[in-house]
Enzyme design. Structure first.
Site, PDB file in Angstrom:
ATOM      1  N   LYS A 172      31.530  26.741  46.832  1.00 17.34           N
ATOM      2  CA  LYS A 172      31.962  25.492  46.201  1.00 17.34           C
ATOM      3  C   LYS A 172      31.549  25.476  44.740  1.00 17.34           C
ATOM      4  O   LYS A 172      30.499  26.008  44.372  1.00 17.34           O
ATOM      5  CB  LYS A 172      31.319  24.287  46.892  1.00 17.34           C
ATOM      6  CG  LYS A 172      31.719  24.107  48.333  1.00 17.34           C
ATOM      7  CD  LYS A 172      30.972  22.946  48.956  1.00 17.34           C
ATOM      8  CE  LYS A 172      31.360  22.799  50.417  1.00 17.34           C
ATOM      9  NZ  LYS A 172      30.556  21.764  51.081  1.00 17.34           N
ATOM     10  N   TYR A 217      34.849  18.637  43.992  1.00 20.84           N
ATOM     11  CA  TYR A 217      34.474  20.018  44.258  1.00 20.84           C
ATOM     12  C   TYR A 217      35.654  20.865  44.671  1.00 20.84           C
ATOM     13  O   TYR A 217      36.591  20.411  45.294  1.00 20.84           O
ATOM     14  CB  TYR A 217      33.331  20.137  45.259  1.00 20.84           C
ATOM     15  CG  TYR A 217      33.500  19.429  46.573  1.00 20.84           C
ATOM     16  CD1 TYR A 217      33.792  20.131  47.731  1.00 20.84           C
ATOM     17  CD2 TYR A 217      33.312  18.058  46.679  1.00 20.84           C
ATOM     18  CE1 TYR A 217      33.907  19.496  48.959  1.00 20.84           C
ATOM     19  CE2 TYR A 217      33.423  17.412  47.890  1.00 20.84           C
ATOM     20  CZ  TYR A 217      33.712  18.142  49.030  1.00 20.84           C
ATOM     21  OH  TYR A 217      33.832  17.492  50.233  1.00 20.84           O
ATOM     22  N   ASP A 251      25.385  12.364  60.041  1.00 24.38           N
ATOM     23  CA  ASP A 251      24.389  13.116  59.271  1.00 24.38           C
ATOM     24  C   ASP A 251      22.959  12.817  59.720  1.00 24.38           C
ATOM     25  O   ASP A 251      22.078  13.672  59.591  1.00 24.38           O
ATOM     26  CB  ASP A 251      24.537  12.852  57.775  1.00 24.38           C
ATOM     27  CG  ASP A 251      25.739  13.571  57.169  1.00 24.38           C
ATOM     28  OD1 ASP A 251      26.410  14.337  57.888  1.00 24.38           O
ATOM     29  OD2 ASP A 251      26.002  13.366  55.971  1.00 24.38           O
TER      30      ASP A 251
END
Length: 181
Positions: free
Chosen positions: A72, A132, A170
């Site tokens: 990335k 990104y 997460d």
């Protein structure tokens, strides 16, 4: 543009040359030939992503594994973030180590994160627009992650846990020592 290799081999901070005048500014955010000559990395980005998040949002630590692993190139268009890369390459001298850098709309720095790394960021400003490039397509079955507060990583996120906004997904990520990469 200059490229500074971090302590994590293959992970680079890129600082563009910015041209300011009375109209504003101009800079080249990516040029394959320059990128390749500065880093030695031959890359083909195939997907661009963008997110907007508010202060305290922590996204990560994420990675893609196997044939869907991704490199990335990340940057902030508006606002400021603390960007973090974690080396997950088992044969690396820096396996399990992290590098962090503030990416802001003012400094226009970018971070290149090679394949074999986990990545995450924390929004430090009121809001941030994050962009990104990826060199491989996202594949849901190949996604992985590491919990942001893994004690073996000991990442300094610059905020208290009480200030963080983290997705339920997460919050359930495993520790580095239990991950099969």
């Amino acid at each position: 543009m200059i490229a500074i290799e971090t302590k994590l081999k293959g992970c680079f901070v890129l600082e563009p040359q910015i041209f300011y005048d009375n109209r504003g500014y101009f800079f080249e955010s990516f040029n394959l030939n320059i990128f390749k000559s500065l880093t030695g990395v031959d890359i083909n980005f195939v997907q661009d992503n963008e997110s907007r998040s508010s202060r305290g949002v922590l996204r990560g630590l994420h990675y893609q594994k196997g044939e869907y692993a991704q490199a990335k190139l990340v940057r902030v268009i508006e606002g400021a973030v603390l960007d973090v890369a974690v080396d997950l390459r088992r044969n690396s001298k820096t396996f399990g180590e992290y590098f962090s850098v503030e990416l802001t709309e003012e400094n226009k720095k970018q971070l290149f994160i090679p394949r074999g790394f986990a990545h995450g960021f924390l929004v430090l400003s009121k809001e941030a627009k994050f962009s990104y490039k990826c060199d491989n397509f996202y594949n849901k079955e190949s996604e992985g992650g590491i919990i942001y507060n893994d004690v073996s990583l000991n990442i300094d996120w610059l905020m208290n846990d009480s200030e963080l906004i983290i997705s339920e997904k997460d919050k359930k990520l495993p520790n580095l020592n239990t991950v099969k990469i």
